[in-house]
Design a protein around this motif. Structure first.
Motif, PDB file in Angstrom:
ATOM      1  N   LYS A 235       0.832  -1.202   0.000  1.00 13.50           N
ATOM      2  CA  LYS A 235       0.000   0.000   0.000  1.00 13.50           C
ATOM      3  C   LYS A 235       0.869   1.254   0.000  1.00 13.50           C
ATOM      4  O   LYS A 235       1.616   1.485   0.951  1.00 13.50           O
ATOM      5  CB  LYS A 235      -0.930  -0.019   1.214  1.00 13.50           C
ATOM      6  CG  LYS A 235      -2.061   0.974   1.053  1.00 13.50           C
ATOM      7  CD  LYS A 235      -3.008   0.943   2.231  1.00 13.50           C
ATOM      8  CE  LYS A 235      -4.085   1.983   2.068  1.00 13.50           C
ATOM      9  NZ  LYS A 235      -4.844   2.159   3.293  1.00 13.50           N
ATOM     10  N   ASP A 236       0.771   2.005  -1.040  1.00 16.43           N
ATOM     11  CA  ASP A 236       1.474   3.282  -1.174  1.00 16.43           C
ATOM     12  C   ASP A 236       2.950   3.198  -0.781  1.00 16.43           C
ATOM     13  O   ASP A 236       3.439   4.003   0.008  1.00 16.43           O
ATOM     14  CB  ASP A 236       0.768   4.357  -0.337  1.00 16.43           C
ATOM     15  CG  ASP A 236      -0.716   4.460  -0.668  1.00 16.43           C
ATOM     16  OD1 ASP A 236      -1.063   4.197  -1.841  1.00 16.43           O
ATOM     17  OD2 ASP A 236      -1.512   4.774   0.232  1.00 16.43           O
ATOM     18  N   ILE A 238       4.429   1.003   1.021  1.00 17.42           N
ATOM     19  CA  ILE A 238       4.701   0.189   2.204  1.00 17.42           C
ATOM     20  C   ILE A 238       4.464  -1.275   1.849  1.00 17.42           C
ATOM     21  O   ILE A 238       3.410  -1.620   1.331  1.00 17.42           O
ATOM     22  CB  ILE A 238       3.785   0.582   3.393  1.00 17.42           C
ATOM     23  CG1 ILE A 238       3.974   2.046   3.758  1.00 17.42           C
ATOM     24  CG2 ILE A 238       3.996  -0.360   4.575  1.00 17.42           C
ATOM     25  CD1 ILE A 238       4.840   2.332   4.943  1.00 17.42           C
ATOM     26  N   GLN A 391      16.587  -3.082  -1.577  1.00 15.24           N
ATOM     27  CA  GLN A 391      16.659  -2.842  -0.136  1.00 15.24           C
ATOM     28  C   GLN A 391      17.968  -2.135   0.217  1.00 15.24           C
ATOM     29  O   GLN A 391      18.001  -1.257   1.070  1.00 15.24           O
ATOM     30  CB  GLN A 391      16.503  -4.161   0.634  1.00 15.24           C
ATOM     31  CG  GLN A 391      16.639  -4.044   2.148  1.00 15.24           C
ATOM     32  CD  GLN A 391      15.521  -3.241   2.812  1.00 15.24           C
ATOM     33  OE1 GLN A 391      14.533  -2.905   2.190  1.00 15.24           O
ATOM     34  NE2 GLN A 391      15.718  -2.908   4.078  1.00 15.24           N
ATOM     35  N   ILE A 394      17.497   1.370  -0.456  1.00 13.37           N
ATOM     36  CA  ILE A 394      16.667   2.000   0.582  1.00 13.37           C
ATOM     37  C   ILE A 394      17.558   2.358   1.773  1.00 13.37           C
ATOM     38  O   ILE A 394      17.505   3.464   2.306  1.00 13.37           O
ATOM     39  CB  ILE A 394      15.520   1.057   1.024  1.00 13.37           C
ATOM     40  CG1 ILE A 394      14.514   0.861  -0.111  1.00 13.37           C
ATOM     41  CG2 ILE A 394      14.831   1.595   2.281  1.00 13.37           C
ATOM     42  CD1 ILE A 394      13.446  -0.209   0.147  1.00 13.37           C
ATOM     43  N   LEU A 395      18.411   1.410   2.170  1.00 12.83           N
ATOM     44  CA  LEU A 395      19.290   1.649   3.324  1.00 12.83           C
ATOM     45  C   LEU A 395      20.311   2.741   3.038  1.00 12.83           C
ATOM     46  O   LEU A 395      20.753   3.436   3.944  1.00 12.83           O
ATOM     47  CB  LEU A 395      20.007   0.350   3.728  1.00 12.83           C
ATOM     48  CG  LEU A 395      19.107  -0.754   4.266  1.00 12.83           C
ATOM     49  CD1 LEU A 395      19.924  -1.992   4.606  1.00 12.83           C
ATOM     50  CD2 LEU A 395      18.352  -0.288   5.503  1.00 12.83           C
ATOM     51  N   ALA A 396      20.668   2.884   1.776  1.00 18.31           N
ATOM     52  CA  ALA A 396      21.619   3.939   1.411  1.00 18.31           C
ATOM     53  C   ALA A 396      20.940   5.307   1.401  1.00 18.31           C
ATOM     54  O   ALA A 396      21.599   6.326   1.245  1.00 18.31           O
ATOM     55  CB  ALA A 396      22.219   3.636   0.041  1.00 18.31           C
ATOM     56  N   ASN A 399      16.237   5.624  -1.752  1.00 18.56           N
ATOM     57  CA  ASN A 399      14.854   5.300  -2.084  1.00 18.56           C
ATOM     58  C   ASN A 399      13.988   5.584  -0.853  1.00 18.56           C
ATOM     59  O   ASN A 399      13.996   4.831   0.106  1.00 18.56           O
ATOM     60  CB  ASN A 399      14.777   3.827  -2.499  1.00 18.56           C
ATOM     61  CG  ASN A 399      13.376   3.397  -2.895  1.00 18.56           C
ATOM     62  OD1 ASN A 399      12.383   4.047  -2.530  1.00 18.56           O
ATOM     63  ND2 ASN A 399      13.271   2.297  -3.628  1.00 18.56           N
ATOM     64  N   ARG A 400      13.261   6.698  -0.899  1.00 19.36           N
ATOM     65  CA  ARG A 400      12.408   7.073   0.228  1.00 19.36           C
ATOM     66  C   ARG A 400      10.963   6.684  -0.041  1.00 19.36           C
ATOM     67  O   ARG A 400      10.077   6.981   0.741  1.00 19.36           O
ATOM     68  CB  ARG A 400      12.484   8.584   0.506  1.00 19.36           C
ATOM     69  CG  ARG A 400      13.873   9.146   0.623  1.00 19.36           C
ATOM     70  CD  ARG A 400      14.566   8.777   1.916  1.00 19.36           C
ATOM     71  NE  ARG A 400      13.959   9.401   3.088  1.00 19.36           N
ATOM     72  CZ  ARG A 400      14.381   9.176   4.328  1.00 19.36           C
ATOM     73  NH1 ARG A 400      15.387   8.331   4.535  1.00 19.36           N
ATOM     74  NH2 ARG A 400      13.816   9.767   5.357  1.00 19.36           N
ATOM     75  N   GLU A 401      10.771   6.017  -1.155  1.00 21.70           N
ATOM     76  CA  GLU A 401       9.409   5.693  -1.572  1.00 21.70           C
ATOM     77  C   GLU A 401       8.935   4.386  -0.943  1.00 21.70           C
ATOM     78  O   GLU A 401       7.785   4.246  -0.562  1.00 21.70           O
ATOM     79  CB  GLU A 401       9.406   5.571  -3.100  1.00 21.70           C
ATOM     80  CG  GLU A 401       8.040   5.510  -3.714  1.00 21.70           C
ATOM     81  CD  GLU A 401       8.114   5.119  -5.194  1.00 21.70           C
ATOM     82  OE1 GLU A 401       7.073   4.794  -5.758  1.00 21.70           O
ATOM     83  OE2 GLU A 401       9.228   5.130  -5.765  1.00 21.70           O
ATOM     84  N   PHE A 402       9.863   3.439  -0.834  1.00 24.76           N
ATOM     85  CA  PHE A 402       9.509   2.110  -0.345  1.00 24.76           C
ATOM     86  C   PHE A 402       9.909   1.919   1.112  1.00 24.76           C
ATOM     87  O   PHE A 402      10.918   2.456   1.561  1.00 24.76           O
ATOM     88  CB  PHE A 402      10.235   1.029  -1.156  1.00 24.76           C
ATOM     89  CG  PHE A 402       9.708   0.813  -2.545  1.00 24.76           C
ATOM     90  CD1 PHE A 402       8.591   1.496  -3.012  1.00 24.76           C
ATOM     91  CD2 PHE A 402      10.328  -0.089  -3.393  1.00 24.76           C
ATOM     92  CE1 PHE A 402       8.112   1.288  -4.292  1.00 24.76           C
ATOM     93  CE2 PHE A 402       9.850  -0.307  -4.678  1.00 24.76           C
ATOM     94  CZ  PHE A 402       8.750   0.382  -5.122  1.00 24.76           C
ATOM     95  N   LEU A 403       9.127   1.131   1.824  1.00 22.77           N
ATOM     96  CA  LEU A 403       9.522   0.708   3.170  1.00 22.77           C
ATOM     97  C   LEU A 403       8.979  -0.693   3.409  1.00 22.77           C
ATOM     98  O   LEU A 403       7.826  -0.979   3.142  1.00 22.77           O
ATOM     99  CB  LEU A 403       8.981   1.657   4.240  1.00 22.77           C
ATOM    100  CG  LEU A 403       9.348   1.266   5.681  1.00 22.77           C
ATOM    101  CD1 LEU A 403      10.834   1.417   5.952  1.00 22.77           C
ATOM    102  CD2 LEU A 403       8.555   2.080   6.689  1.00 22.77           C
ATOM    103  N   LEU A 404       9.846  -1.553   3.925  1.00 21.28           N
ATOM    104  CA  LEU A 404       9.450  -2.924   4.233  1.00 21.28           C
ATOM    105  C   LEU A 404       9.105  -3.065   5.693  1.00 21.28           C
ATOM    106  O   LEU A 404       9.865  -2.611   6.546  1.00 21.28           O
ATOM    107  CB  LEU A 404      10.625  -3.873   3.991  1.00 21.28           C
ATOM    108  CG  LEU A 404      11.047  -4.189   2.585  1.00 21.28           C
ATOM    109  CD1 LEU A 404      12.152  -5.232   2.648  1.00 21.28           C
ATOM    110  CD2 LEU A 404       9.866  -4.733   1.812  1.00 21.28           C
ATOM    111  N   LEU A 405       7.989  -3.708   5.972  1.00 23.31           N
ATOM    112  CA  LEU A 405       7.652  -4.051   7.349  1.00 23.31           C
ATOM    113  C   LEU A 405       7.542  -5.562   7.389  1.00 23.31           C
ATOM    114  O   LEU A 405       6.575  -6.139   6.916  1.00 23.31           O
ATOM    115  CB  LEU A 405       6.329  -3.392   7.761  1.00 23.31           C
ATOM    116  CG  LEU A 405       6.319  -1.860   7.727  1.00 23.31           C
ATOM    117  CD1 LEU A 405       4.914  -1.333   7.969  1.00 23.31           C
ATOM    118  CD2 LEU A 405       7.276  -1.281   8.760  1.00 23.31           C
TER     119      LEU A 405
END
Lengths: 635, 189
Positions: A235-236, A238, A391, A394-396, A399-405
């Motif tokens: 979702k968006d 996430i 990923q 993202i950690l670097a 990429n501020r668009e994706f986040l993994l939970l």
């Protein structure tokens, strides 16, 4: 940190260092450390479009995949990848593969492992499996580190700069020990492991990047040696994992094994004398089995020769051979859906991942299981590596668009009275997560409390896997039951347990001693790293000696040459002194002491300053008549 | 309300009914700020803090995301679930259910041909009863002043919820027993 009134005020117990921060300005690579094949990928900016896209980095052998095979050569060196894979039959005795199946496993698992892997396995202790190869023994962590080092080197060659940071994927259903073992292998390979990422989650990242739409996704990931199923809500940007399940001992390897068994039984009548349990024969059958399997992903029948006997395998036969294995994936899928609180019809996408999903039999099974056409538009071997690279990006901070939970796959608990399991963190809890528990003393003046931590779903701890034994020490001596030790269990974003303890009555921070039941302790990894560094130290020392000897040789040569020319101009005393210095240097050069060589060299240099002057004077006098050399030099 | 309250993490006052999708949005928003992935460039202390805050956020969300979890959280935070050492039996055991259970037990043990059908019917009855008790609890929970759990009227309602909860756990254990009984029956047959 978030601007949130609540979080500002929190004061939480420190639980020691858990994650690593990326080194500045070095690229972060994504690694899929697979049972059969490994890959390395990176996200970089596309030169023409400026869009950040993941790409697979080619191995040093020029392919996208690096077979997770290590071959040990007679001189003690090793090779990894395609070249090693070719030795699987030719030099089965010195070739190791599918080592991921051994990661984080102990003595209790050894019988089961021996059944399928033709290696000399031994339990060096209750806590570790070792492999015997060519008179030496290795831990699965060391073998995995060799594979990782190969991938690291390939990335460095490709990028033209050193690589230190990595995201490494693991099966979602890997337990704490298996995750720790993977992290240890990374460290041993000289990598700063920024994140241990679940494979199906990684695949969903790559898939989400491609599709960019909200929905409920099931990822069916059948790898070389492991099976995972994860249910995610996208979702968006996430990626929220709702539930995961799996079997860490089920994969394409097992399909090969069952084809090999079928081969064995079909040729037994023609080759009654061959013992197929023998390692070389087993390796050969496995190789033929794999060839047949690959052949059937594109053709209706596949043929091969076992010795001189031709064998033919049809798709129908293969389906029959694989069905019992595939049936084992049904229950995990149902459990994951149930835990996610969903029905089949709620899913918007079914994504299938992993090399074995190329088989028609697997695709057909998945289609029936999910009652829909699964999505396999992506390269099933590469998608996990792509996700790992995303990923990493993202950690670097790119990429501020994706986040993994993500979630913890198995419940974590402690042993309570009567050997029952008291669950602290139920399975499928989003990580990071935390639980607090209080413990007390049973004896007056007791200063230690032991806590056994288990992972699994069963009621009794004996049916679950023991992760570690924590011993809380430094508890102030108090009457029984007065001391209250509050233990904080934190499962970090890697799905790995961290523990901190505090004695409430006195406020003393209790020390914690952790003994992992499986794999290696941090200090063991540290020691292995030090050994590695010590070797590097020895290498550097050898280089220094060579350098010092070369310098000495240069000095000696120059001295001899000068003496030959001007010895007559020297006093007997000086001549004798120089000869003594030359002898000393020659003697020191025979030895291994770098400093001694250097000192002797320096002394000879100093002792021949006058000699050099005399020589220069003589040379100058020949060229510049009547000009004292000292005057000339002063100008 | 303590600082550790799941509700205060989301800036909410304790309440049974809440806007599920607003809660989810807020959770995602906070996750984007707190998750360790967003703090990987920070120093060791900042990274540790992000793990811990993220852990607290996740725990809080877990305690609120479903009505079932929310009710447990409310009861817990109201101090209604303090262990008394002994499990409290429900004050009114649904006697009709107990009688039916014993009849079925007998039928299964005697390999009665009708046993399978009886078990299935009784399971349906129990499931229905479980659902009714849950609905009743939830309905009651809507009308509790959770901010002031100790006031006379409120504590009476909480006590009522606890009683329903005990009855439901009795029904649940009956369902488990029925499963075991069915297994025994299967091995008998």
């Amino acid at each position: 940190m978030a601007d949130n009134g609540y979080f500002k005020e929190l004061n939480v117990v420190a639980a020691g260092p858990i994650t690593h921060s990326p080194s500045t300005d070095t690229p972060i690579i994504g690694i899929d450390l697979g049972t059969s094949n490994s890959l390395v990928a990176i996200v970089d900016e596309d030169a023409s479009s400026g869009i950040r896209v993941p790409r697979i980095i080619k191995s040093r052998e020029g392919s996208n995949i690096v077979p997770s095979v290590v071959h040990f050569l007679a001189d003690g060196s090793s090779e990894v990848g395609l070249s090693a894979r070719r030795q699987r039959v030719r030099d089965a005795e010195h070739t190791v593969y599918s080592v991921k199946r051994l990661l984080g496993r102990g003595a209790a698992d050894i019988e089961e492992l021996r059944k399928n892997l033709p290696f000399n396995l031994e339990a060096s202790s209750a806590t570790n499996v070792r492999l015997q190869v060519g008179g030496k023994s290795y831990t699965p962590i060391e073998i995995s580190a060799m594979i990782l080092r190969e991938l690291k080197t390939a990335a460095e060659d490709d990028l033209g700069r050193p690589v230190e940071d990595a995201v490494i994927t693991v099966p979602a259903y890997f337990n704490d020990s298996q995750r720790q073992a993977t992290r240890a292998a990374g460290r041993l390979a000289g990598l700063n492991v920024l994140r241990i990422l679940n494979e199906p989650t990684a695949a969903s990242l790559a898939y989400g990047l491609q599709r960019k739409r909200n929905g409920l996704i099931a990822v069916y990931d059948l790898g070389g040696g492991t099976f995972d199923v994860s249910i995610l809500r996208l979702k968006d940007g996430i990626f929220e994992v709702l539930a995961t399940n799996g079997d860490t001992q089920l994969g394409g390897d097992d399909i090969d094994q069952s084809i090999a068994r079928w081969l064995e039984s079909s040729v037994r009548s023609t080759h009654p004398h061959v013992d197929y349990s023998e390692r070389d024969a087993k390796a050969m059958l496995l190789d033929i089995a794999e060839g047949l399997k690959i052949g059937l992903s594109t053709a209706e029948t596949a043929t091969a020769k076992v010795g001189s006997t031709p064998v033919t395998l049809t798709r129908d036969q293969l389906e029959e051979l694989t069905r019992p294995l595939l049936e084992r994936t049904r229950k995990p899928v149902e459990s994951a859906l149930k835990d996610a609180g969903l029905n089949l019809k709620d899913l918007t996408d079914v994504v299938i991942v992993g090399g074995p999903t190329r088989l028609t039999a697997v695709r057909e099974f998945v289609r029936k299981l999910f009652e829909r056409e699964p999505n396999f538009s992506m390269h099933p071997d590469e998608v996990v590596a792509y996700g790992a690279a995303i990923q990493a990006d993202i950690l670097a901070g790119n990429n501020r668009e994706f986040l993994l939970l993500d979630v913890v796959p198995l419940s974590l608990g402690i042993e309570t009275f009567g050997g029952t399991m008291s669950k602290l963190v139920p399975r499928n809890t989003t990580v990071p997560t935390m639980a607090k528990e209080q413990f007390t003393t049973y004896v007056d003046g007791q200063t230690k409390v032991a806590i056994n931590v288990f992972q699994g779903e069963r009621e009794l701890v004996k049916d679950n896997r023991m992760l570690s034994e924590f011993v809380l020490t430094g508890i102030p001596p108090l009457p029984a039951g007065v001391a209250r030790v509050e233990v904080t269990f934190l499962v970090d974003a890697d799905g790995i347990l961290n523990v901190a303890a505090k004695e409430i009555y006195s406020g003393v921070e209790a020390a914690i001693e952790v003994k992992p039941t499986y794999g290696l302790t941090d200090s063991e990894v540290e020691r292995m790293l030090e050994d590695g560094m010590r070797n590097a130290e020895a290498d550097r020392k050898a280089a220094k000696i060579v350098e010092a000897r070369n310098d000495a040789r240069t000095t000696l040569l120059a001295t001899e040459k000068s003496l030959a020319q001007v010895r007559a101009a020297l006093s007997a005393d000086e001549s004798q002194k120089i000869d003594a210095l030359v002898t000393t240097l020659r003697n020191k050069m025979e030895g291994e002491d770098v400093d001694a060589i250097r000192i002797a060299n320096q002394q000879l240099n100093l002792g021949t300053v006058h000699l050099a002057e005399v020589l220069m004077n003589q040379t100058l006098e020949k060229n510049v008549k009547n000009t004292p050399v000292n005057d000339l030099l002063k100008k | 309300m303590t600082n550790d309250s799941a509700f205060s993490v989301f800036g909410l006052s304790p309440k049974f009914e809440l806007d599920q999708s607003a809660l989810e949005s807020r959770y995602y928003e906070l996750s984007k700020q707190l998750h360790p992935d967003r703090h990987s460039a920070g120093d060791a202390a900042a990274r540790m803090k992000s793990q811990q805050l993220s852990a607290l956020l996740n725990r809080a969300y877990l305690g609120l995301r479903t009505p079932e979890a929310r009710l447990e959280t409310l009861l817990e935070e109201a101090g209604a679930l303090k262990e008394t050492g002994k499990p409290v039996p429900p004050s009114q055991i649904p006697t009709d259910l107990a009688e039916e259970y014993f009849e079925i037990q007998e039928a299964v043990m005697e390999d009665d041909a009708k046993a399978v059908a009886l078990v299935a019917r009784f399971r349906a009855t129990l499931e229905l009863k479980k659902q009714q008790l849950t609905d009743e609890m939830f309905e009651m929970a809507k009308h509790v002043q959770w901010e002031a759990p100790n006031s006379g009227e409120t504590s009476g309602k909480i006590e009522k919820i606890l009683e329903l909860r005990r009855q439901r756990s009795y029904v649940r254990s009956m369902l488990t027993n029925l499963d075991n009984l069915a297994t025994v029956g299967a091995t008998h047959g």
